[in-house]
Design an enzyme around this catalytic site. Structure first.
Site, PDB file in Angstrom:
ATOM      1  N   LYS A  11       0.850  -1.196   0.000  1.00  0.00           N
ATOM      2  CA  LYS A  11       0.000   0.000   0.000  1.00  0.00           C
ATOM      3  C   LYS A  11       0.886   1.246   0.000  1.00  0.00           C
ATOM      4  O   LYS A  11       2.071   1.207   0.357  1.00  0.00           O
ATOM      5  CB  LYS A  11      -0.951   0.017   1.194  1.00  0.00           C
ATOM      6  CG  LYS A  11      -0.288  -0.027   2.575  1.00  0.00           C
ATOM      7  CD  LYS A  11       0.190   1.315   3.099  1.00  0.00           C
ATOM      8  CE  LYS A  11       0.865   1.198   4.465  1.00  0.00           C
ATOM      9  NZ  LYS A  11       1.507   2.469   4.910  1.00  0.00           N
ATOM     10  N   ASP A 135      -1.973  -1.476  10.252  1.00  0.00           N
ATOM     11  CA  ASP A 135      -2.229  -1.537   8.810  1.00  0.00           C
ATOM     12  C   ASP A 135      -2.900  -2.835   8.367  1.00  0.00           C
ATOM     13  O   ASP A 135      -3.355  -2.940   7.230  1.00  0.00           O
ATOM     14  CB  ASP A 135      -0.911  -1.391   8.021  1.00  0.00           C
ATOM     15  CG  ASP A 135      -0.327   0.004   8.106  1.00  0.00           C
ATOM     16  OD1 ASP A 135      -1.057   0.932   8.492  1.00  0.00           O
ATOM     17  OD2 ASP A 135       0.863   0.158   7.792  1.00  0.00           O
TER      18      ASP A 135
END
EC number: 2.7.1.148
Length: 283
Positions: A11, A135
């Site tokens: 990401k 995350d």
């Protein structure tokens, strides 16, 4: 299903606002996270014991790997007495602020649930993910999202598929703890541009997206780490939007197209051979 191979996607943080330190020691954030094509490959199989093999790249092959913790917690939550065999092909640079370890852990949860015929619901998987790291819930849900709280409060955001990216990671590891301390000590922080970034993504407005890029870790780390400031300076001469992602040390640059992205990556590789470079795009 006895075996499944999945992609664990990295990401980038298009925004990363770091709020005040909480009583539990964590910091509240406001961040737009967007998955990208660059990924690790993970194969998960039913087994009698728990095993992890690193078949490509470099990563811990035992209990120090978050994949192992994810597998153990999945088996416990699903009340399974069996184990898992995990094979990792590591391609996301680490540590880089790209969620590589988090993506691997999320992929294990999803793949293990598939291998053992879905004993856990999506909400149960997300609960496990939240206990593994800030995350991990986003990496499990995927796509593009506004992540708040410590990252566990997610609101889906319109993704921008196919933005050409150059990933650059200088040969340096950074201290996230030191960066947080620097941010806490700062009397002036850049304002949160996450709302504008949501609008930019909805409208596919590259000018607004460029103007809305922000990451508080840049101001926390650049004064301490000359190599990060040097990387930022090297990228600035291409005249394209760029930013450090997460707590670093990787940066992403948004190119006009993949041809330009490859040219920029080749130029950086020639001039800075010790830096990791890759061309990819948003999912």
């Amino acid at each position: 299903m006895s075996s499944i191979t999945v992609a664990a996607h990295a990401k980038i943080n298009l925004t990363l606002y770091v709020g005040n330190k909480r009583s539990d020691g964590y910091h509240d954030i406001d961040s737009i996270m967007h998955q990208i094509v660059l990924s690790d490959e993970i194969t998960v199989s039913a087994d009698d014991s728990l095993r992890l093999t690193v078949a490509e790249g470099t990563a811990p092959a035992g209990e120090d790997n978050l994949m192992w913790t994810a597998a153990r917690r999945f088996l416990d939550a699903a009340s399974l007495t069996k184990g898992l065999s995990m094979i990792l092909k590591k391609r996301i640079p680490s540590p880089a602020g790209m969620g590589g370890g988090s993506a691997d852990a999320a992929a294990v949860l999803l793949a293990a649930n598939e291998v053992y015929d879905h004993p856990l619901s999506q909400d149960e998987l997300l609960s496990l993910a939240a206990g593994l790291g800030a995350d991990v819930p986003f990496c499990l849900a995927g796509g593009c999202a506004r992540c708040q709280g410590i990252g566990e409060k997610m609101t889906p955001v319109t993704p921008w598929h196919g933005l050409p990216l150059v990933i650059v990671r200088p040969d340096i590891s950074v201290s996230t703890g030191a960066a947080y301390a620097q941010i806490d000590a700062s009397s002036h922080k850049r304002p949160d541009t996450t709302e504008q970034m949501v609008q930019a993504l909805e409208e596919k407005n590259i000018s607004l997206l460029s103007a809305s890029l922000m990451n508080h870790f840049e101001e926390g780390l650049f004064p301490q780490e000359d190599e990060l400031a040097r990387t930022s300076e090297a990228l600035s001469r291409f005249g394209r939007p760029f930013q450090m992602t997460g707590s670093g040390s990787a940066f992403f640059l948004i190119a006009d197209d993949l041809k330009e992205a490859r040219h920029i990556a080749e130029t950086i590789s020639r001039e800075h051979s010790a830096w990791y470079t890759a061309v990819t795009e948003t999912l």
